[in-house]
Design a protein around this motif. Structure first.
Motif: not given
Length: 101
Positions: A14-22
């Protein structure tokens, strides 16, 4: 009782997603964790001659497994592989935590 390793992996994705990881899309997180843990746990069965693999080798193997499982054309991933590497790192970190069967 909740599985702490699984929960940690989902939070990290979820943190990666928030940082822009598609790759860490909310729609695919459960699947990524399932695939990642299974691939991480089966490394020694698939590579029995490597007794003490370097962390990088295990990450590379995990990236390969994730790409093959998720992408319709794995050979066409290109620069997106960096995002898979980030996902693999957080799954590997979570895989080292205690897990329920």
């Amino acid at each position: 009782m909740a599985n702490p390793a699984r929960a940690a992996a989902l939070v990290a994705l979820a943190k990666l997603w928030d940082q822009g990881c598609p790759i860490a899309s909310p729609d695919d997180r459960e699947r990524l964790v399932d695939i990642g843990f299974r691939r991480w746990d089966s490394f020694h069965r698939r590579h029995p001659r490597i007794r003490q693999p370097p962390h990088e080798a295990r990450i590379h193997d995990l990236v390969r497994g994730l790409v093959e499982a998720v992408e319709p054309e794995p050979r066409m991933v290109g620069p997106l592989v960096k995002d898979y590497e980030c996902v693999a790192e957080v799954i590997a970190a979570a895989a080292s935590l205690p897990r329920e069967p």
